[in-house]
Design an enzyme around this catalytic site. Structure first.
Site, PDB file in Angstrom:
ATOM      1  N   HIS A 256       0.844  -1.194   0.000  1.00 21.39           N
ATOM      2  CA  HIS A 256       0.000   0.000   0.000  1.00 21.39           C
ATOM      3  C   HIS A 256       0.877   1.242   0.000  1.00 21.39           C
ATOM      4  O   HIS A 256       1.951   1.236   0.595  1.00 21.39           O
ATOM      5  CB  HIS A 256      -0.917   0.019   1.240  1.00 21.39           C
ATOM      6  N   GLU A 314      -7.936  -4.851  -0.549  1.00 22.08           N
ATOM      7  CA  GLU A 314      -8.507  -5.600  -1.666  1.00 22.08           C
ATOM      8  C   GLU A 314      -8.496  -7.112  -1.449  1.00 22.08           C
ATOM      9  O   GLU A 314      -9.289  -7.829  -2.046  1.00 22.08           O
ATOM     10  CB  GLU A 314      -7.745  -5.276  -2.969  1.00 22.08           C
TER      11      GLU A 314
HETATM   12  N1  ACO Z   1       4.009  -7.762  -4.691  1.00 30.39           N
HETATM   13  C1  ACO Z   1       5.328  -7.817  -4.916  1.00 30.39           C
HETATM   14  N2  ACO Z   1       6.138  -6.751  -4.827  1.00 30.39           N
HETATM   15  C2  ACO Z   1       5.577  -5.581  -4.497  1.00 30.39           C
HETATM   16  C3  ACO Z   1       4.219  -5.460  -4.213  1.00 30.39           C
HETATM   17  C4  ACO Z   1       3.420  -6.605  -4.329  1.00 30.39           C
HETATM   18  N3  ACO Z   1       2.093  -6.562  -4.089  1.00 30.39           N
HETATM   19  N4  ACO Z   1       3.952  -4.177  -3.901  1.00 30.39           N
HETATM   20  C5  ACO Z   1       5.102  -3.514  -3.967  1.00 30.39           C
HETATM   21  N5  ACO Z   1       6.104  -4.361  -4.334  1.00 30.39           N
HETATM   22  C6  ACO Z   1       7.501  -4.020  -4.510  1.00 30.39           C
HETATM   23  C7  ACO Z   1       7.692  -3.250  -5.803  1.00 30.39           C
HETATM   24  O1  ACO Z   1       7.946  -4.111  -6.885  1.00 30.39           O
HETATM   25  C8  ACO Z   1       8.862  -2.371  -5.469  1.00 30.39           C
HETATM   26  O2  ACO Z   1      10.028  -3.114  -5.629  1.00 30.39           O
HETATM   27  P1  ACO Z   1      11.342  -2.429  -6.305  1.00 30.39           P
HETATM   28  O3  ACO Z   1      11.729  -1.361  -5.317  1.00 30.39           O
HETATM   29  O4  ACO Z   1      12.306  -3.568  -6.399  1.00 30.39           O
HETATM   30  O5  ACO Z   1      10.898  -1.896  -7.620  1.00 30.39           O
HETATM   31  C9  ACO Z   1       8.698  -2.077  -3.985  1.00 30.39           C
HETATM   32  O6  ACO Z   1       7.881  -3.143  -3.459  1.00 30.39           O
HETATM   33  C10 ACO Z   1       8.003  -0.759  -3.721  1.00 30.39           C
HETATM   34  O7  ACO Z   1       6.858  -0.671  -4.555  1.00 30.39           O
HETATM   35  P2  ACO Z   1       6.175   0.687  -4.989  1.00 30.39           P
HETATM   36  O8  ACO Z   1       5.536   0.509  -6.334  1.00 30.39           O
HETATM   37  O9  ACO Z   1       7.084   1.846  -4.791  1.00 30.39           O
HETATM   38  O10 ACO Z   1       5.054   0.821  -3.890  1.00 30.39           O
HETATM   39  P3  ACO Z   1       3.839   1.813  -3.968  1.00 30.39           P
HETATM   40  O11 ACO Z   1       3.647   2.302  -2.602  1.00 30.39           O
HETATM   41  O12 ACO Z   1       3.945   2.798  -5.042  1.00 30.39           O
HETATM   42  O13 ACO Z   1       2.691   0.796  -4.405  1.00 30.39           O
HETATM   43  C11 ACO Z   1       0.776  -0.507  -4.547  1.00 30.39           C
HETATM   44  C12 ACO Z   1       1.574   0.487  -3.701  1.00 30.39           C
HETATM   45  C13 ACO Z   1       0.445   0.087  -5.928  1.00 30.39           C
HETATM   46  C14 ACO Z   1      -0.530  -0.834  -3.835  1.00 30.39           C
HETATM   47  C15 ACO Z   1       1.639  -1.798  -4.695  1.00 30.39           C
HETATM   48  O14 ACO Z   1       1.948  -2.322  -3.442  1.00 30.39           O
HETATM   49  C16 ACO Z   1       0.960  -2.846  -5.586  1.00 30.39           C
HETATM   50  O15 ACO Z   1       1.083  -2.786  -6.806  1.00 30.39           O
HETATM   51  N6  ACO Z   1       0.226  -3.839  -4.979  1.00 30.39           N
HETATM   52  C17 ACO Z   1      -0.459  -4.832  -5.744  1.00 30.39           C
HETATM   53  C18 ACO Z   1      -1.755  -4.273  -6.331  1.00 30.39           C
HETATM   54  C19 ACO Z   1      -2.816  -4.052  -5.275  1.00 30.39           C
HETATM   55  O16 ACO Z   1      -3.037  -4.862  -4.372  1.00 30.39           O
HETATM   56  N7  ACO Z   1      -3.517  -2.901  -5.407  1.00 30.39           N
HETATM   57  C20 ACO Z   1      -4.573  -2.483  -4.458  1.00 30.39           C
HETATM   58  C21 ACO Z   1      -4.042  -1.483  -3.491  1.00 30.39           C
HETATM   59  S1  ACO Z   1      -5.218  -1.069  -2.255  1.00 30.39           S
HETATM   60  C22 ACO Z   1      -6.010   0.275  -2.880  1.00 30.39           C
HETATM   61  O17 ACO Z   1      -5.450   1.077  -3.513  1.00 30.39           O
HETATM   62  C23 ACO Z   1      -7.481   0.462  -2.627  1.00 30.39           C
END
Ligand code: ACO
Length: 377
Positions: A256, A314
């Protein structure tokens, strides 16, 4: 303006004061209208949650009766809106497109005499729009709303044509309360921006639907359900998670932008789903969901030791909405059916102390170009 700081995505920028909700991302706490999300979700009807957001207090019994009756009396949509929804269904448009088109027509035939009246009307018709679209998609006739049912119960009734049982209504209502508001997320900011021009609440809600539709905001629970079903059938969650992470994929339902611990809404929805599946005497699927979460959180910690990736809203949304009978194609639209309460409350709050939202951009183009006539280009 060259010295201005550029904040891509407005991260860390505060643009409004609000009394609607407060997120503590480090502690994993969410407060809505002064109540913890858990307290609100377990006790409120959806109508009470919305009244709370609009008026910053719970309604008296008489006020609640009036509020419920007003919403219930405005659920019907006109033939012209049905025609648009039928066309959207026939053309296989996603539910969020149908909702956006239906929402835009919410004040057709109704006067926009005051912003709260508009807000109530939009909240009242969202479930009817989604259910009508779905009935057409399924090749069925739409079901007329019933005024004697509560908001959540009537929504389920219009989807299925059958009066829902109490566990399903309670499960859905817990979901609607849990996601009704969540700080200045993208769709809520959109709604506030629209009314900051002194536009109207229907326009704000319509624009917010467009913002919620995107996969970075409201689009994850459908893919979560697919994943949970696959793992339930295949078994071996560890192999599944390793496969995904090794392939460089993100695990849906985890991570998140704001929370650095488990999303507090996941706890509320997990408890609600657990209760629902137990009541239904069908715990096998839900057991595998919980086991999957444990495995996933451990493996994500191994995968990203420097970044805490925990369960987000989610993950259990998918399990709960599937249990209560919402088709996965409607998960994001169902999110909107709830969040429209937050959008409209934010719109009213913005109008109450308005300042036009008008940020700046940093120009990175050329200056002083000379015009070349078309024949010379
Ligand atoms: N699975 C695996 N790796 C992940 C995940 C995940 N669910 N989420 C983040 N990471 C990793 C990224 O790949 C990144 O790695 P890197 O630094 O090697 O590139 C690192 O963790 C940081 O990720 P960011 O994209 O900077 O995190 P951000 O805070 O922008 O993203 C988000 C948050 C979009 C929710 C992300 O965690 C994600 O894509 N999750 C999966 C999709 C999801 O569940 N979405 C619903 C969110 S809840 C809502 O919005 C209502």
């Amino acid at each position: 303006m060259g010295d201005d700081i550029l904040n891509r995505g407005l991260e860390g920028i505060r643009v409004a004061e609000t009394r609607l909700s407060d997120i503590d991302g480090e502690a994993g706490e969410l407060t809505i209208g002064g109540y913890s999300v858990d307290e609100l979700a377990r006790n409120a009807t959806y109508e009470e949650s919305v009244f709370l957001l609009f008026h910053d207090r719970l309604p008296s019994p008489d006020e609640l009766d009036e509020f419920r009756a007003d919403l219930a009396g405005q659920r019907t949509i006109g033939d012209e809106v049905r025609a648009v929804l039928r066309r959207a269904a026939d053309e296989d448009k996603p539910a969020m497109d149908a909702l956006r088109m239906g929402a835009a027509a919410a004040n057709l035939g109704a006067g926009a005499e005051d912003p709260e009246a508009d807000a109530r009307r939009v909240i009242a018709v969202f479930p009817t729009i989604v259910a009508t679209y779905w009935r057409y998609r399924e090749g069925e006739a739409p079901v007329e709303p019933r005024e004697d049912l509560r908001h959540a119960a009537n929504y389920l009734y219009m989807l299925t044509g059958e009066e829902p049982d109490d566990p399903a209504v309670r499960g859905l209502e817990t979901y609607l309360n849990t996601v009704v508001d969540h700080g200045l997320n993208a769709s809520t900011f959109t709604a506030r921006t629209v009314v900051s021009t002194e536009s109207d609440v229907v326009s704000a809600a319509t624009a917010a639907v467009g913002a919620l539709k995107g996969p970075l905001h409201g689009g994850a629970p459908g893919p979560v359900l697919d994943m949970l079903r696959t793992v339930h059938e295949r078994g071996d969650p560890e192999a599944f998670v390793r496969e995904k992470l090794d392939a460089g994929e993100r695990l849906m339902g985890f991570g998140h932008r704001v929370y650095r611990v488990r999303d507090p809404r996941a706890a509320v929805l997990s408890a609600a789903a657990s209760e629902f599946y137990e009541d239904a005497g069908d715990t096998e699927f839900f057991e595998s969901v919980k086991a999957f979460e444990d495995v996933a959180v451990d493996l994500l910690a191994e995968h990203k030791p420097d970044r805490r990736l925990d369960t987000n809203v989610e993950f259990y949304t998918a399990a709960l909405l599937d249990g209560v009978g919402i088709p996965k194609e409607l998960f994001t639209a169902c999110f909107a059916v709830s969040r429209v309460g937050g959008w409209t409350a934010h719109a009213l709050e913005q109008l109450g102390d308005n300042r036009l939202i008008r940020p700046l951009s940093t120009y990175v183009g050329d200056h002083d170009r000379s015009w070349t006539p078309v024949v010379e280009r």
